[in-house]
Design a protein around this motif. Sequence first.
Motif, PDB file in Angstrom:
ATOM      1  N   UNK A  21       0.847  -1.187   0.000  1.00 47.25           N
ATOM      2  CA  UNK A  21       0.000   0.000   0.000  1.00 47.25           C
ATOM      3  C   UNK A  21       0.882   1.236   0.000  1.00 47.25           C
ATOM      4  N   UNK A  22       0.354   2.306  -0.505  1.00 54.00           N
ATOM      5  CA  UNK A  22       1.104   3.557  -0.541  1.00 54.00           C
ATOM      6  C   UNK A  22       1.421   3.970  -1.959  1.00 54.00           C
ATOM      7  N   UNK A  23       2.466   4.739  -2.107  1.00 57.75           N
ATOM      8  CA  UNK A  23       2.860   5.268  -3.414  1.00 57.75           C
ATOM      9  C   UNK A  23       3.446   4.163  -4.294  1.00 57.75           C
ATOM     10  N   UNK A  24       3.233   4.292  -5.594  1.00 58.48           N
ATOM     11  CA  UNK A  24       3.743   3.294  -6.533  1.00 58.48           C
ATOM     12  C   UNK A  24       5.237   3.495  -6.779  1.00 58.48           C
ATOM     13  N   UNK A  25       5.886   2.445  -7.231  1.00 58.21           N
ATOM     14  CA  UNK A  25       7.310   2.549  -7.560  1.00 58.21           C
ATOM     15  C   UNK A  25       7.512   3.460  -8.776  1.00 58.21           C
ATOM     16  N   UNK A  63     -15.390  -2.072  -0.149  1.00 56.35           N
ATOM     17  CA  UNK A  63     -15.765  -1.951   1.264  1.00 56.35           C
ATOM     18  C   UNK A  63     -17.272  -1.902   1.436  1.00 56.35           C
ATOM     19  N   UNK A  64     -17.991  -1.449   0.437  1.00 57.80           N
ATOM     20  CA  UNK A  64     -19.444  -1.378   0.557  1.00 57.80           C
ATOM     21  C   UNK A  64     -20.056  -2.753   0.796  1.00 57.80           C
ATOM     22  N   UNK A 116      -6.423   7.788   2.502  1.00 59.73           N
ATOM     23  CA  UNK A 116      -7.790   7.231   2.451  1.00 59.73           C
ATOM     24  C   UNK A 116      -7.774   5.851   1.792  1.00 59.73           C
ATOM     25  N   UNK A 117      -7.072   5.698   0.685  1.00 59.93           N
ATOM     26  CA  UNK A 117      -7.011   4.405  -0.003  1.00 59.93           C
ATOM     27  C   UNK A 117      -6.362   3.349   0.889  1.00 59.93           C
ATOM     28  N   UNK A 118      -5.306   3.716   1.597  1.00 65.07           N
ATOM     29  CA  UNK A 118      -4.646   2.768   2.508  1.00 65.07           C
ATOM     30  C   UNK A 118      -5.607   2.308   3.596  1.00 65.07           C
ATOM     31  N   UNK A 119      -6.369   3.246   4.133  1.00 71.00           N
ATOM     32  CA  UNK A 119      -7.342   2.915   5.171  1.00 71.00           C
ATOM     33  C   UNK A 119      -8.414   1.971   4.619  1.00 71.00           C
ATOM     34  N   UNK A 120      -8.904   2.269   3.424  1.00 68.83           N
ATOM     35  CA  UNK A 120      -9.915   1.417   2.803  1.00 68.83           C
ATOM     36  C   UNK A 120      -9.349   0.029   2.487  1.00 68.83           C
ATOM     37  N   UNK A 121      -8.101  -0.016   2.067  1.00 70.66           N
ATOM     38  CA  UNK A 121      -7.470  -1.298   1.760  1.00 70.66           C
ATOM     39  C   UNK A 121      -7.351  -2.154   3.026  1.00 70.66           C
ATOM     40  N   UNK A 122      -6.959  -1.539   4.101  1.00 70.13           N
ATOM     41  CA  UNK A 122      -6.853  -2.278   5.365  1.00 70.13           C
ATOM     42  C   UNK A 122      -8.224  -2.784   5.794  1.00 70.13           C
ATOM     43  N   UNK A 123      -9.240  -1.961   5.633  1.00 62.27           N
ATOM     44  CA  UNK A 123     -10.596  -2.340   5.995  1.00 62.27           C
ATOM     45  C   UNK A 123     -11.107  -3.483   5.100  1.00 62.27           C
ATOM     46  N   UNK A 124     -10.872  -3.363   3.815  1.00 64.37           N
ATOM     47  CA  UNK A 124     -11.355  -4.336   2.844  1.00 64.37           C
ATOM     48  C   UNK A 124     -10.746  -5.715   3.068  1.00 64.37           C
ATOM     49  N   UNK A 125      -9.464  -5.750   3.368  1.00 60.25           N
ATOM     50  CA  UNK A 125      -8.779  -7.038   3.474  1.00 60.25           C
ATOM     51  C   UNK A 125      -8.572  -7.495   4.903  1.00 60.25           C
ATOM     52  N   UNK A 126      -9.317  -6.928   5.823  1.00 62.28           N
ATOM     53  CA  UNK A 126      -9.165  -7.320   7.236  1.00 62.28           C
ATOM     54  C   UNK A 126      -9.742  -8.695   7.528  1.00 62.28           C
ATOM     55  N   UNK A 127     -10.608  -9.149   6.646  1.00 58.34           N
ATOM     56  CA  UNK A 127     -11.284 -10.437   6.905  1.00 58.34           C
ATOM     57  C   UNK A 127     -10.432 -11.614   6.565  1.00 58.34           C
TER      58      UNK A 127
END
Length: 127
Positions: A21-25, A63-64, A116-127
């Motif tokens: 997650x984060x900035x691209x290379x 996430x929805x 925001x994207x990092x937060x959503x990614x963590x939320x989405x893949x928490x399961x």
Amino acid sequence: MQMKYWGIALALLLPIQAKAIGYSSDYISCMNSAGNSTSSITRCMKSEFNDQDDRMKSLFKKTLDLYTSKEKKLQKKYQKTWLKMRSEQCGKSQKSASDTYAMKYYNCALKQTVTRANMLEKLTYRL
């Protein structure tokens, strides 16, 4: 002594997470080669912003699925408010005034969007 091991574990995990997650290379390479050119830096930021904005939108849709119908409506409303706040805080209305304003806008908007994207990614893949 135990804190030392936590620090080592954290140091070993950070590079893995930074790649996920984060900035691209591509962005990092672009910024490294941009030098002091405002227009080059702005181009790098704009390109990364567009990619990260797409990433954020995709993750938001994922996430929805975690919410009930009523909660989905609230999340959509929150996302719309967040987008409006980002535009206002970063000065979207002034970004076309000059390269300097564009660079300031994309710097601000990119940081907020990645967060925001990092937060959503963590939320989405928490399961």
